[in-house]
Scaffold this active site. Structure first.
Site, PDB file in Angstrom:
ATOM      1  N   GLU A 188      -2.322  -7.276   7.702  1.00 56.47           N
ATOM      2  CA  GLU A 188      -1.010  -7.192   8.337  1.00 56.47           C
ATOM      3  C   GLU A 188      -1.001  -7.950   9.664  1.00 56.47           C
ATOM      4  O   GLU A 188      -2.055  -8.245  10.250  1.00 56.47           O
ATOM      5  CB  GLU A 188      -0.634  -5.718   8.552  1.00 56.47           C
ATOM      6  CG  GLU A 188       0.709  -5.459   9.217  1.00 56.47           C
ATOM      7  CD  GLU A 188       1.905  -6.039   8.463  1.00 56.47           C
ATOM      8  OE1 GLU A 188       2.089  -7.274   8.546  1.00 56.47           O
ATOM      9  OE2 GLU A 188       2.649  -5.268   7.834  1.00 56.47           O
ATOM     10  N   HIS A 232       0.823  -1.204   0.000  1.00 60.34           N
ATOM     11  CA  HIS A 232       0.000   0.000   0.000  1.00 60.34           C
ATOM     12  C   HIS A 232       0.862   1.262   0.000  1.00 60.34           C
ATOM     13  O   HIS A 232       2.047   1.235   0.369  1.00 60.34           O
ATOM     14  CB  HIS A 232      -0.925   0.010   1.222  1.00 60.34           C
ATOM     15  CG  HIS A 232      -0.185   0.011   2.524  1.00 60.34           C
ATOM     16  ND1 HIS A 232       0.374   1.140   3.069  1.00 60.34           N
ATOM     17  CD2 HIS A 232       0.108  -1.006   3.385  1.00 60.34           C
ATOM     18  CE1 HIS A 232       0.976   0.838   4.213  1.00 60.34           C
ATOM     19  NE2 HIS A 232       0.833  -0.459   4.427  1.00 60.34           N
TER      20      HIS A 232
END
Length: 394
Positions: A274, A198
């Site tokens: 994550e 990202h």
């Protein structure tokens, strides 16, 4: 409370050794003997031993998804695998070493025992392996009998993704190789994962821990710019056929920027989130070192140690990513898929592709909005094609 007990029966076969190969595995309730999970997959050209190890790994993963605290009795008719996994025989063959290492990451050794059984007592796993090979030689992947392909995705969601092969969708048609990440014709049509980290958030330039248990920050102005540059690059390349994203806000924003440019939808995959950094969320490395020095040192020394206040270690993450990888591979066989994720999941996918040890994740650099690429072949092998590419940002 007494730990639940499972029996895993696993097998693999190759018609040619090496030749067209597949595996099968069943998980049984230890008290009733009832089969509670099945897994099978055609893995392309491989040896018997590779197929047997892959069957073991699939069985272990299926059991882990049901109950990671269970005690396991693994039963196989492969003397080689049983003796090697029990630690009585050395693993000398280079093809076996990474598979054995992967199998050992699923459960702690204290929870698993291995037993040899004659082939006639391993009929269910043997049957599944042959079904998988029959399916593969007919140009399709194995599907559980009595379960319609149209409902496979719903079953996978409900089951939490026990194993990719358990609920594999029918994707028998394969397109010609696309331009972009070139594919070797002699290895067949690979499945390509293009891995995009990202864009920046407010925490990124400060190098603060930002996992799945923190504030879920959005992209900064620079992060939005990075996402648009990535979108332009993928549009120019023209090879991405699907976009899959972690559920976190920063990854969804990045994925949506690319998907808009490509005219695709974003599919959310929970397994790409994550690592949960617990009490370290929002802190810098130096701040964690000051506040939790012993925990940090232990975490850096062992992949099985969890960050302070977290319920997830790097070993647990590796297990989650392995299951997620297999699920996405089954859904998008032969295609080029963009996976938008985070530092730890992307490093883990790269590490697993290379067969590298757990601490290899500390030796990789992944910049914000960087691109990696991994190709997966029908023989079970993987090839790292790109790492930390940021040329589209210059």
């Amino acid at each position: 409370m007494t730990a639940r007990r499972f029996i895993i029966e696993a097998d693999g076969g190759s018609r040619g050794n090496p030749g067209p190969a597949g595996y099968g595995a069943v998980v049984r309730d230890g008290d009733t003997g009832m089969i509670i999970a099945e897994a099978a997959e055609f893995i392309g050209r491989a040896t018997n031993n590779v197929a047997e190890y892959k069957g073991l790994i699939a069985g272990l993963r299926a059991a882990y998804e049901i109950d990671p605290s269970a005690a396991l009795d693994v039963r196989m008719d492969s003397k080689l695998v049983v003796e090697q996994m029990s630690g009585r025989w050395k693993i000398k063959h280079p093809d076996m070493q990474p598979l054995a290492a992967e199998a050992r990451t699923v459960f702690p050794r204290s929870q698993v025992t291995y037993s040899w059984i004659p082939r006639e007592r391993n009929k269910d796993a043997d049957r599944l392996a042959n079904e998988a090979m029959d399916a593969g030689q007919a140009g399709r992947q194995w599907e559980p009998k009595g379960r319609p392909a149209a409902g496979a995705a719903a079953v996978a969601d409900a089951a939490g993704g026990v194993d990719a092969a358990v609920v594999v969708e029918a994707e028998s048609e394969t397109a010609a190789p696309k331009a972009g990440w070139s594919q070797a014709a002699d290895l067949g049509i690979a499945t390509t994962f293009v891995l995009l980290r990202h864009g920046e958030t407010a925490l990124t330039p400060q190098k603060r821990f930002s996992g799945s248990g923190g504030s879920d920050p959005e992209l900064s102005e620079k992060g939005l710019w990075q996402a648009e540059r990535a979108a332009e690059a993928f549009a120019a390349r023209g090879s991405v056929e699907a976009v899959v994203s972690s559920p976190m806000r920063r990854t969804r924003q990045t994925a949506e920027a690319v998907a808009r440019r490509l005219g695709l939808e974003v599919r959310i995959e929970e397994g790409l989130r994550e690592l949960d950094f617990g009490d370290w969320e929002g802190l810098t490395f130096a701040e964690v070192q000051q506040r939790h020095p012993e925990d940090l040192n232990a975490w850096l020394a062992s992949s099985r140690v969890k960050p302070t206040g977290s319920n997830e270690s790097l070993a647990t993450l590796s297990q989650r990513i392995g299951v997620t990888r297999d699920r996405v591979l089954a859904r998008y066989a032969g295609k080029t898929v963009l996976l938008v994720s985070h530092v730890s999941p992307i490093k883990t996918l790269v590490r697993l592709a290379l067969g590298a040890p757990p601490d290899a994740v500390y030796r990789m650099e992944l910049s914000a909005a960087s691109v990696c690429a991994v190709q997966y072949y029908s023989d079970g092998n993987a090839s790292l094609r790109l790492l930390n590419d940021t040329s589209h940002l210059r």
